[in-house]
Motif scaffolding. Structure first.
Motif, PDB file in Angstrom:
ATOM      1  N   ALA A   4     -14.607  20.269 -59.871  1.00 21.06           N
ATOM      2  CA  ALA A   4     -13.175  19.347 -60.249  1.00 21.06           C
ATOM      3  C   ALA A   4     -12.481  19.490 -59.080  1.00 21.06           C
ATOM      4  CB  ALA A   4     -12.764  20.344 -61.547  1.00 21.06           C
ATOM      5  N   LEU A   5     -12.331  20.480 -58.216  1.00 19.96           N
ATOM      6  CA  LEU A   5     -11.243  20.477 -57.071  1.00 19.96           C
ATOM      7  C   LEU A   5     -11.757  19.281 -56.196  1.00 19.96           C
ATOM      8  CD1 LEU A   5     -10.740  24.029 -56.258  1.00 19.96           C
ATOM      9  CD2 LEU A   5      -9.251  22.485 -57.309  1.00 19.96           C
ATOM     10  N   GLN A   6     -13.199  19.108 -55.778  1.00 19.02           N
ATOM     11  CA  GLN A   6     -13.777  18.082 -54.953  1.00 19.02           C
ATOM     12  C   GLN A   6     -13.576  16.792 -55.547  1.00 19.02           C
ATOM     13  OE1 GLN A   6     -17.767  18.428 -53.437  1.00 19.02           O
ATOM     14  NE2 GLN A   6     -17.747  20.582 -53.938  1.00 19.02           N
ATOM     15  N   TYR A   7     -13.519  16.766 -56.968  1.00 20.01           N
ATOM     16  CA  TYR A   7     -13.155  15.336 -57.505  1.00 20.01           C
ATOM     17  C   TYR A   7     -11.795  14.900 -57.186  1.00 20.01           C
ATOM     18  CZ  TYR A   7     -13.269  11.560 -60.900  1.00 20.01           C
ATOM     19  OH  TYR A   7     -12.924  10.558 -61.578  1.00 20.01           O
ATOM     20  N   GLN A   8     -10.846  15.892 -57.389  1.00 18.73           N
ATOM     21  CA  GLN A   8      -9.262  15.611 -57.227  1.00 18.73           C
ATOM     22  C   GLN A   8      -9.243  15.215 -55.693  1.00 18.73           C
ATOM     23  OE1 GLN A   8      -7.253  19.099 -58.389  1.00 18.73           O
ATOM     24  NE2 GLN A   8      -7.405  18.585 -60.580  1.00 18.73           N
ATOM     25  N   THR A  60      -8.170  10.842 -51.844  1.00 16.96           N
ATOM     26  CA  THR A  60      -8.650   9.855 -50.810  1.00 16.96           C
ATOM     27  C   THR A  60      -8.629   8.346 -51.038  1.00 16.96           C
ATOM     28  OG1 THR A  60      -9.709  11.775 -49.825  1.00 16.96           O
ATOM     29  CG2 THR A  60     -10.263   9.704 -48.919  1.00 16.96           C
ATOM     30  N   GLU A  61      -9.244   8.178 -52.291  1.00 12.73           N
ATOM     31  CA  GLU A  61      -9.119   6.822 -52.839  1.00 12.73           C
ATOM     32  C   GLU A  61      -8.063   6.269 -52.879  1.00 12.73           C
ATOM     33  OE1 GLU A  61     -11.656   6.506 -56.102  1.00 12.73           O
ATOM     34  OE2 GLU A  61     -13.647   7.327 -54.937  1.00 12.73           O
ATOM     35  N   ASP A  96      -7.752   7.371 -72.990  1.00 13.48           N
ATOM     36  CA  ASP A  96      -6.650   7.656 -71.727  1.00 13.48           C
ATOM     37  C   ASP A  96      -7.225   8.818 -70.732  1.00 13.48           C
ATOM     38  OD1 ASP A  96      -5.325   5.632 -72.891  1.00 13.48           O
ATOM     39  OD2 ASP A  96      -4.049   6.687 -74.034  1.00 13.48           O
ATOM     40  N   ASN A  97      -7.618   9.544 -71.207  1.00 16.71           N
ATOM     41  CA  ASN A  97      -8.189  10.527 -70.366  1.00 16.71           C
ATOM     42  C   ASN A  97      -9.526  10.594 -69.495  1.00 16.71           C
ATOM     43  OD1 ASN A  97      -5.684  12.421 -70.771  1.00 16.71           O
ATOM     44  ND2 ASN A  97      -6.756  12.665 -72.780  1.00 16.71           N
ATOM     45  N   GLY A  98     -10.001   9.239 -69.563  1.00 20.94           N
ATOM     46  CA  GLY A  98     -11.491   9.109 -69.139  1.00 20.94           C
ATOM     47  C   GLY A  98     -11.456   9.229 -67.616  1.00 20.94           C
ATOM     48  N   ALA A  99     -12.749   8.902 -66.906  1.00 12.19           N
ATOM     49  CA  ALA A  99     -12.839   8.770 -65.527  1.00 12.19           C
ATOM     50  C   ALA A  99     -12.260  10.149 -64.809  1.00 12.19           C
ATOM     51  CB  ALA A  99     -12.177   7.373 -64.826  1.00 12.19           C
ATOM     52  N   GLY A 100     -12.809  11.147 -65.334  1.00  5.76           N
ATOM     53  CA  GLY A 100     -12.283  12.272 -64.414  1.00  5.76           C
ATOM     54  C   GLY A 100     -11.152  12.961 -64.497  1.00  5.76           C
ATOM     55  N   GLY A 101     -10.117  12.580 -65.418  1.00  2.26           N
ATOM     56  CA  GLY A 101      -9.084  13.419 -65.526  1.00  2.26           C
ATOM     57  C   GLY A 101      -8.971  14.760 -65.782  1.00  2.26           C
ATOM     58  N   ALA A 118     -23.688   9.003 -54.037  1.00  3.36           N
ATOM     59  CA  ALA A 118     -24.085  10.078 -53.316  1.00  3.36           C
ATOM     60  C   ALA A 118     -23.744  11.189 -53.884  1.00  3.36           C
ATOM     61  CB  ALA A 118     -23.831  10.025 -51.865  1.00  3.36           C
ATOM     62  N   HIS A 119     -22.624  11.515 -54.235  1.00  2.00           N
ATOM     63  CA  HIS A 119     -22.171  12.969 -54.856  1.00  2.00           C
ATOM     64  C   HIS A 119     -22.669  13.033 -56.242  1.00  2.00           C
ATOM     65  CE1 HIS A 119     -18.919  12.486 -51.805  1.00  2.00           C
ATOM     66  NE2 HIS A 119     -18.761  13.725 -52.005  1.00  2.00           N
ATOM     67  N   ALA A 120     -22.969  11.927 -56.868  1.00  2.00           N
ATOM     68  CA  ALA A 120     -23.816  12.070 -58.188  1.00  2.00           C
ATOM     69  C   ALA A 120     -25.110  12.827 -58.002  1.00  2.00           C
ATOM     70  CB  ALA A 120     -23.468  10.821 -59.065  1.00  2.00           C
ATOM     71  N   THR A 121     -25.887  12.180 -57.154  1.00  4.38           N
ATOM     72  CA  THR A 121     -27.133  12.653 -56.675  1.00  4.38           C
ATOM     73  C   THR A 121     -26.949  14.261 -56.398  1.00  4.38           C
ATOM     74  OG1 THR A 121     -27.688  10.468 -56.033  1.00  4.38           O
ATOM     75  CG2 THR A 121     -29.124  12.388 -55.257  1.00  4.38           C
ATOM     76  N   ARG A 122     -25.927  14.609 -55.659  1.00  3.67           N
ATOM     77  CA  ARG A 122     -25.941  15.867 -55.213  1.00  3.67           C
ATOM     78  C   ARG A 122     -25.633  16.768 -56.470  1.00  3.67           C
ATOM     79  NH1 ARG A 122     -22.053  14.219 -50.434  1.00  3.67           N
ATOM     80  NH2 ARG A 122     -23.580  13.055 -49.013  1.00  3.67           N
ATOM     81  N   ILE A 123     -24.939  16.330 -57.469  1.00  4.29           N
ATOM     82  CA  ILE A 123     -24.457  17.231 -58.491  1.00  4.29           C
ATOM     83  C   ILE A 123     -25.684  17.206 -59.515  1.00  4.29           C
ATOM     84  CG2 ILE A 123     -23.415  16.903 -60.583  1.00  4.29           C
ATOM     85  CD1 ILE A 123     -21.058  15.566 -59.166  1.00  4.29           C
ATOM     86  N   GLY A 124     -26.649  16.293 -59.764  1.00  2.81           N
ATOM     87  CA  GLY A 124     -27.897  16.549 -60.318  1.00  2.81           C
ATOM     88  C   GLY A 124     -28.448  17.420 -59.694  1.00  2.81           C
ATOM     89  N   ALA A 125     -28.762  17.555 -58.370  1.00  2.47           N
ATOM     90  CA  ALA A 125     -29.724  18.211 -57.642  1.00  2.47           C
ATOM     91  C   ALA A 125     -29.197  19.749 -57.750  1.00  2.47           C
ATOM     92  CB  ALA A 125     -29.825  18.133 -56.384  1.00  2.47           C
TER      93      ALA A 125
END
Length: 241
Positions: A230-234, A239-240, A90-95, A160-167
């Motif tokens: 986490a702030l960026q994710y929120q 926005t979505e 229930d807490n998946g997908a970035g909660g 695109a964000h996932a790529t930047r996080i890895g980098a």
């Protein structure tokens, strides 16, 4: 005529060569590695190495994969909140639910992976400059890149964000493993005259607390980095919505 029995195991294997190369680099640095020197360390002739590796660069790649293969990637199996049985938390997908540190599964995965990644690199500081160049075509390096990217996208980060996080994680981890901040200070209190350095009265103690200081600095930075993500994710999810 009596013939000598062949050894049950070959004198050389790819793994043995890669491990010997890593041992040599750990002891003396990247510049110490040559096929001639490596063959001498293994007690074989130089051409014997080419039965297993075409070039010195191929040996370096294999040694690099030996290091990266030590990094734990298991946490990315649940970075999107999906368990091994395919069910979804229930807490998946970035909660900001029950993941590590209460920041969601993707954040907990980054935290655990970052620590494991640094631990693997910190054991081989002389090799870090080579590892910092990226995975190339090395299987373990590519598996790590795939796991991190897949975990972040699965948790809801745009590709695109996932790529930047890895980098950015690679920049942060490899930078922290290049050397010791605490080890850069000498242990002589007289070196820090309060007339010149009024705030460094305890600096001579740092080298003796190297592991504590360096690990603490890494954890502080890693947590700050993940809190910022986490702030960026929120914001992205807002926005979505």
């Amino acid at each position: 005529m009596c013939r000598m029995a062949r050894p049950r195991k070959p004198l050389l294997t790819r793994d043995r060569i890669a491990e010997a190369a890593l041992d040599l680099i750990d002891a003396e640095g990247l510049t110490a590695l040559s096929t001639r020197r490596l063959a001498a360390e293994l007690g074989v002739s130089g051409p014997s190495l080419y039965n297993h590796f075409a070039t010195k660069d191929a040996i370096l790649d294999a040694a690099a994969d030996t290091v990266i293969a030590q990094v734990d990637l298991s946490m990315f199996g649940t970075a999107d909140g999906t368990g091994a049985d395919g069910t979804r938390d229930d807490n998946g997908a970035g909660g900001r639910g029950d993941g590590a540190d209460g920041r969601g599964d993707w954040a907990g995965a980054l935290l655990a992976w970052g620590r494991s990644y640094r631990a693997a690199l910190a054991d081989h500081p002389h090799f870090v400059p080579f590892l910092a160049t990226g995975p190339g075509l090395r299987p373990a390096g590519l598996r790590m890149a795939d796991a991190v990217f897949g975990g972040m996208v699965g948790a809801g980060w745009p590709p695109a964000h996932a790529t930047r996080i890895g980098a950015l994680m690679r920049y942060f981890v490899t930078g922290s493993a290049l050397g010791s901040f605490a080890g850069g200070f000498v242990g002589d209190a007289a070196a820090y005259d309060p007339a010149d350095y009024p705030h460094l009265g305890q600096a001579h103690l740092l080298a003796g607390r190297r592991e504590q200081v360096d690990q603490g600095a890494f954890d502080t930075g890693l947590r700050a980095l993940i809190d910022g993500l986490a702030l960026q994710y929120q914001r992205l999810r807002g926005t979505e919505g």
